[in-house]
Scaffold this motif. Structure first.
Motif, PDB file in Angstrom:
ATOM      1  N   ASP A  59       1.185  -1.200  -0.185  1.00  0.00           N
ATOM      2  CA  ASP A  59       0.163  -0.128   0.318  1.00  0.00           C
ATOM      3  C   ASP A  59       0.949   0.866   0.343  1.00  0.00           C
ATOM      4  O   ASP A  59       0.070   1.989  -0.594  1.00  0.00           O
ATOM      5  N   ILE A  60       2.190   0.836   0.428  1.00  0.00           N
ATOM      6  CA  ILE A  60       2.932   1.982   1.090  1.00  0.00           C
ATOM      7  C   ILE A  60       3.402   2.605  -0.831  1.00  0.00           C
ATOM      8  O   ILE A  60       3.602   3.640  -0.894  1.00  0.00           O
ATOM      9  N   LEU A  66       1.545   6.673  -6.873  1.00  0.00           N
ATOM     10  CA  LEU A  66      -0.181   7.697  -7.328  1.00  0.00           C
ATOM     11  C   LEU A  66       0.045   8.961  -6.976  1.00  0.00           C
ATOM     12  O   LEU A  66       0.125   9.805  -8.076  1.00  0.00           O
ATOM     13  N   ASN A  67       1.507   9.032  -5.900  1.00  0.00           N
ATOM     14  CA  ASN A  67       1.953  10.239  -5.758  1.00  0.00           C
ATOM     15  C   ASN A  67       2.553  11.120  -7.049  1.00  0.00           C
ATOM     16  O   ASN A  67       2.598  11.958  -7.442  1.00  0.00           O
ATOM     17  N   LYS A 113      -4.464   8.766 -18.117  1.00  0.00           N
ATOM     18  CA  LYS A 113      -4.875   6.995 -17.309  1.00  0.00           C
ATOM     19  C   LYS A 113      -4.384   6.177 -16.497  1.00  0.00           C
ATOM     20  O   LYS A 113      -5.017   5.621 -16.005  1.00  0.00           O
ATOM     21  N   ASP A 114      -3.229   6.179 -17.188  1.00  0.00           N
ATOM     22  CA  ASP A 114      -2.974   5.288 -15.702  1.00  0.00           C
ATOM     23  C   ASP A 114      -2.333   5.588 -14.355  1.00  0.00           C
ATOM     24  O   ASP A 114      -2.680   4.642 -13.253  1.00  0.00           O
ATOM     25  N   VAL A 115      -3.399   6.496 -14.589  1.00  0.00           N
ATOM     26  CA  VAL A 115      -3.553   6.605 -12.325  1.00  0.00           C
ATOM     27  C   VAL A 115      -5.472   6.995 -11.852  1.00  0.00           C
ATOM     28  O   VAL A 115      -5.251   6.130 -11.001  1.00  0.00           O
ATOM     29  N   SER A 116      -6.276   7.186 -13.525  1.00  0.00           N
ATOM     30  CA  SER A 116      -7.245   7.118 -13.394  1.00  0.00           C
ATOM     31  C   SER A 116      -7.604   5.647 -13.647  1.00  0.00           C
ATOM     32  O   SER A 116      -9.180   5.116 -13.017  1.00  0.00           O
ATOM     33  N   SER A 117      -6.653   4.820 -14.441  1.00  0.00           N
ATOM     34  CA  SER A 117      -7.483   3.268 -14.823  1.00  0.00           C
ATOM     35  C   SER A 117      -6.831   2.588 -14.019  1.00  0.00           C
ATOM     36  O   SER A 117      -7.004   0.754 -15.111  1.00  0.00           O
ATOM     37  N   PRO A 119      -5.999  -0.498 -12.704  1.00  0.00           N
ATOM     38  CA  PRO A 119      -6.242  -1.413 -11.676  1.00  0.00           C
ATOM     39  C   PRO A 119      -5.735  -1.916 -10.530  1.00  0.00           C
ATOM     40  O   PRO A 119      -5.974  -2.174  -9.621  1.00  0.00           O
ATOM     41  N   LYS A 120      -4.629  -1.601 -10.783  1.00  0.00           N
ATOM     42  CA  LYS A 120      -3.165  -1.756  -8.866  1.00  0.00           C
ATOM     43  C   LYS A 120      -3.798  -0.591  -7.644  1.00  0.00           C
ATOM     44  O   LYS A 120      -3.787  -1.082  -6.887  1.00  0.00           O
TER      45      LYS A 120
END
Length: 386
Positions: A59-60, A66-67, A113-117, A119-120
């Motif tokens: 998660d970290i 994501l950041n 798209k990599d941020v919004s779609s 699946p990870k």
């Protein structure tokens, strides 16, 4: 003449106990099974702990990715906006400039798209509704910008290009605000996960410390304490205390060993008690034999030297008490009135006065020439006076 003698009774203690009263320790589960179960539980706890740490570490890493992705979108959008400003101010919309703008647009579209779609990031967005809604809002605003940019062409005049520029600027500001909120949310969530991981690490340290202390205590109770108690008990037995017993309260092999050692001590105590009784009997027999020899020697000495009857009587009662082992002795002589006390030893003071003469009536009609007699106790004496 006769003797009143109180003999000593020898009571022997039989040390053997019924082995049925000694119960074996309860061993419903063997020590090997217990150890195996403990090791399995520890292994399961370690694996579960590892998986939990792995999940939190993942998660970290996801929050970091994501950041980074959101930050890249902000930077790329700022770069695209600056590039559009530059071409609008310069008034140059050749095919080369449009290709550069559309190339950056495609790159930014792929980043969003990599941020919004991707699946990870699904596990993160499911846990936080604000994060999910913010990413969706950023993607929607970007679609508006992308449509406006794709409309650009070399045939547009300055006013049409300015309208597209203003629409892109407005949406870019909104995406910037959304991305700022998203960065705050992801940073907070990441901090929460880190704090949870630290807290769990501290709890694990305390838990394993407690487990180590419990294991040390169990080892002491199961191994060290039985050895210490057995050492103390063995020292007592070595010092001659055959009544000392090993502690059978310990479980496992220590309790079983203590039980077997106690059985051995019971047998040894029984054997020692029987030997003591035999030695006491031999000692009494030797003492009686010695008294007989002493009496023979005394009477032999009387034969070689003239002595009075009183001296004979005094030596007789002394021989009955000292070497003979009697508690008291008295010598009477039959006279006309009855039995007259001639010598006594071992009696209390009133006896010498009250027992000085025993009449024939008190004797219960016994013969006037009685033979010597010995009694185990004064209660057996035929006179009602005692």
């Amino acid at each position: 003449e006769f003797f009143s003698v109180r003999s000593r009774l020898i009571f022997s203690r039989h040390p053997l106990k019924g082995f049925n009263a000694m119960k074996l320790p309860l061993k419903s589960i063997s020590i090997s099974v217990k150890l195996t179960a403990v090791f399995i539980l520890i292994f399961i706890a370690i694996v579960a702990d590892y998986l939990w740490f792995l999940h939190k570490t993942r998660d970290i890493d996801l929050y970091d990715d994501l950041n980074y992705g959101i930050g890249s979108v902000r930077v790329s959008l700022t770069k695209l906006e600056y590039l559009l400003d530059m071409f609008v101010v310069a008034g140059r919309f050749e095919d080369t400039a449009l290709a550069i703008i559309k190339g950056d647009t495609d790159s930014l579209d792929a980043a969003i798209k990599d941020v919004s779609s991707n699946p990870k990031y699904g596990s993160l967005t499911k846990e936080n509704v604000q994060l999910s809604e913010g990413i969706a809002a950023m993607a929607n605003e970007w679609q508006t910008i992308k449509r406006e940019l794709y409309v650009l062409n070399a045939g547009m005049n300055q006013d049409e290009v300015m309208l597209i520029h203003n629409a892109v600027d407005t949406k870019a500001i909104l995406i910037g605000e959304i991305s700022e909120r998203l960065l705050i949310i992801t940073s907070g969530d990441r901090k929460t996960v880190v704090e949870e991981t630290k807290s769990l690490a501290q709890k694990n340290i305390v838990g394993f410390a407690f487990l180590a202390a419990a294991a040390a205590y169990i080892f002491y109770r199961r191994a060290v304490a039985p050895i210490n108690d057995a050492t103390v008990t063995a020292g007592k037995v070595y010092a001659g205390d055959l009544g000392a017993r090993f502690n059978e309260g310990y479980g496992g092999g220590a309790g079983q060993l203590s039980y077997e050692l106690n059985r051995m001590l019971e047998v040894l105590s029984s054997t020692a008690a029987m030997k003591d009784a035999a030695n006491a009997a031999l000692s009494d027999e030797l003492k009686r034999s010695s008294s007989q020899l002493e009496a023979l020697k005394s009477f032999a000495a009387f034969r070689l030297s003239p002595v009075s009857h009183d001296e004979v009587f005094v030596n007789a009662v002394k021989s009955a008490i000292d070497p003979g082992g009697a508690s008291a002795a008295a010598v009477y002589m039959m006279e006309d009135a009855g039995l007259r006390l001639k010598a006594a030893a071992g009696f209390e003071g009133p006896f010498l006065k009250e027992g000085a003469l025993i009449t024939c009536e008190e004797m219960g009609g016994q013969e006037k020439n009685p033979s010597p007699a010995a009694y185990a106790d004064l209660k057996d004496y035929p006179s009602a006076r005692y």
